[in-house]
Design a protein around this motif. Sequence first.
Motif, short mmCIF file in Angstrom:
data_model
loop_
_atom_site.label_atom_id
_atom_site.label_comp_id
_atom_site.label_asym_id
_atom_site.label_seq_id
_atom_site.Cartn_x
_atom_site.Cartn_y
_atom_site.Cartn_z
N ILE A 30 44.56 -31.07 -105.58
CA ILE A 30 43.88 -29.96 -105.98
C ILE A 30 42.59 -30.51 -106.46
O ILE A 30 42.32 -31.53 -107.04
CB ILE A 30 44.92 -29.27 -106.90
N TYR A 31 41.41 -29.80 -106.33
CA TYR A 31 40.20 -29.73 -106.45
C TYR A 31 39.54 -28.82 -107.10
O TYR A 31 39.83 -27.52 -106.97
CB TYR A 31 39.51 -30.28 -105.01
N SER A 32 38.93 -29.15 -108.36
CA SER A 32 38.00 -28.02 -108.81
C SER A 32 36.71 -27.82 -108.31
O SER A 32 36.14 -29.09 -108.24
CB SER A 32 37.94 -28.27 -110.38
N VAL A 33 35.91 -26.98 -107.91
CA VAL A 33 35.18 -27.15 -106.94
C VAL A 33 34.03 -25.87 -107.28
O VAL A 33 34.38 -25.01 -108.04
CB VAL A 33 35.23 -26.91 -105.29
N LEU A 34 32.57 -26.11 -106.80
CA LEU A 34 31.92 -25.12 -106.71
C LEU A 34 31.57 -24.58 -105.49
O LEU A 34 30.83 -25.47 -104.69
CB LEU A 34 30.46 -25.37 -107.79
N LEU A 35 32.04 -23.43 -105.11
CA LEU A 35 31.62 -23.19 -103.76
C LEU A 35 30.32 -22.29 -103.41
O LEU A 35 29.97 -21.68 -104.24
CB LEU A 35 32.73 -21.95 -103.21
N PRO A 36 29.47 -22.74 -102.38
CA PRO A 36 28.35 -21.94 -102.27
C PRO A 36 28.56 -20.82 -101.67
O PRO A 36 29.22 -20.52 -100.73
CB PRO A 36 27.73 -23.24 -101.28
N TYR A 213 20.77 -18.91 -103.18
CA TYR A 213 21.95 -19.85 -103.08
C TYR A 213 22.48 -20.03 -104.49
O TYR A 213 21.86 -20.49 -105.33
CB TYR A 213 21.44 -21.21 -102.62
N VAL A 214 23.80 -19.49 -104.51
CA VAL A 214 24.35 -19.50 -105.79
C VAL A 214 25.77 -20.27 -105.68
O VAL A 214 26.15 -20.47 -104.28
CB VAL A 214 24.69 -18.31 -106.46
N PHE A 215 26.59 -20.64 -106.76
CA PHE A 215 27.72 -21.16 -106.65
C PHE A 215 28.81 -20.45 -107.32
O PHE A 215 28.72 -19.94 -108.35
CB PHE A 215 27.79 -22.58 -107.13
N MET A 216 30.11 -20.37 -106.67
CA MET A 216 31.24 -19.71 -107.44
C MET A 216 32.33 -20.68 -107.93
O MET A 216 33.00 -21.49 -106.71
CB MET A 216 31.89 -18.87 -106.28
N PRO A 217 32.77 -20.80 -109.13
CA PRO A 217 34.00 -21.78 -109.19
C PRO A 217 35.17 -21.26 -108.44
O PRO A 217 35.59 -20.25 -108.39
CB PRO A 217 34.21 -21.50 -110.63
N ALA A 218 36.01 -22.48 -107.99
CA ALA A 218 37.37 -22.10 -107.34
C ALA A 218 37.87 -23.40 -107.25
O ALA A 218 37.69 -24.39 -107.90
CB ALA A 218 37.15 -21.78 -106.01
N TYR A 219 39.50 -23.31 -107.09
CA TYR A 219 40.36 -24.38 -106.84
C TYR A 219 40.27 -24.49 -105.21
O TYR A 219 40.53 -23.32 -104.57
CB TYR A 219 41.78 -24.23 -107.34
N ILE A 220 40.51 -25.63 -104.82
CA ILE A 220 41.04 -25.94 -103.42
C ILE A 220 42.20 -26.76 -103.41
O ILE A 220 42.06 -27.90 -103.94
CB ILE A 220 39.90 -26.63 -102.50
N VAL A 221 43.16 -26.24 -102.95
CA VAL A 221 44.59 -26.91 -102.65
C VAL A 221 44.66 -27.58 -101.31
O VAL A 221 44.95 -26.61 -100.45
CB VAL A 221 45.65 -26.07 -103.23
N ARG A 222 44.85 -28.92 -101.34
CA ARG A 222 45.17 -29.41 -100.06
C ARG A 222 46.58 -29.38 -99.79
O ARG A 222 47.34 -29.97 -100.84
CB ARG A 222 44.68 -30.88 -99.93
N ALA A 223 47.09 -28.94 -98.86
CA ALA A 223 48.63 -28.79 -98.49
C ALA A 223 48.92 -29.22 -97.22
O ALA A 223 48.19 -28.98 -96.25
CB ALA A 223 49.04 -27.42 -99.06
#
Length: 403
Positions: A30-36, A213-223
């Motif tokens: 699981i990664y905590s990311v900022l999505l563009p 160009y802005v960023f949105m917090p999110a999680y990305i789950v690799r599965a």
Amino acid sequence: MNSRARLMPYPEERALEHAAYTLEVVPTRIYSVLLPVWCVEVRAEVTEGEPYELIDRFLERGIAEAELDTAESLASFFALDPSLVRQALRFLHAIGHVKESRGRIALTELGHRSVRDKVRYTHTRQDRRKLYFDAFACRPLTRAHYDVRKVTFLSGDCVQEALDRRDGPPLNVLSATRCFRREALFELARNPDRDRYNLPERIDNPESLHEEYVFMPAYIVRAVAPGERVRHLVYTQAADEADDGLTAACETTPEVFSAFEAEEVDAERQDFRNRAARWLSTRNLARYQPSRGEHGAWRVTIPGTGFGTGGGLPLTKLGSFVVLGTSFFQVWCADERVRRRALLERIDSYLGARARTDRDTVEAQIARISHQLGLGILGIDDLRRAAAGAGRRALADQLARLR
């Protein structure tokens, strides 16, 4: 942005539970990311719409489809009082749907559009608004992402502040190499599912005034899904379920998934073992170590004495995950009796945190958690009997009131 608040309104464990027990995939990282995201200020002609009144709809269809062009012919065709028809036509004229020339009635262009779309358009005006598109494929974000009470878009100093914070998981900043595709505005304007994307009934001639160009917090789950398919599921602030649109955007963008797949897994694995050992040691559980299962997922199996009063972990942790960096392990117990106690504990906590509940929602929650705990799919009546048998009378009574 409040520097003390976590960027995501729910913990990583909730995203992992949804992936594992609702989507039925095997989460591995699981990664905590900022999505563009592209924030686009748009100017356009906006037409508001509303449901038709029954008589108005049939009068306009009579004009458009039966070529009826007088109040008398419309009244005769529909067997209506002529004065009622004339009154309705005056209203339709006032909102720009009909026009009259030499005693003959016809629909305006706005009226024709309304009949065609089965929506009573009322007026057209110039409008300026912000629209959001993911920066990978320029796909529009759904209405849920426009809720400013939940969703945060970061730019400038706020991005650096988010990267510097110490009260949450480390962030990966993702970036896109593509410019905003302005054709996406026209594609969105023609999309029949406009309400899903926070648009009015009709939007014409959209024009981009400014793109940021802005960023949105999110999680990305690799599965790993059935058939060995690797997934990268995106969870945003808008909801604690995977976002289908953003997941599709990330999974079809090579630079996104290749960045995660290129990590040095062996070094991470050794580091994870060390961190897991330290975490367990602080809870007097050092003798229980994580073991690897399907697709490299980690699990720590702890006896029933390790939970609850006098144990190292609360019962509510059983069946869930402990996140350490980008890796995690599932907390498990082989004793079914302990897992049943954990189910009662979690449902009691769930009900206690809500002022109002309904039977269907509680039933779904029980089914999800019982599945998560390897107890099959249980219902309210099953749990009510289990609560009564365990001496949890207050919980049993609360479940009984949901009949």
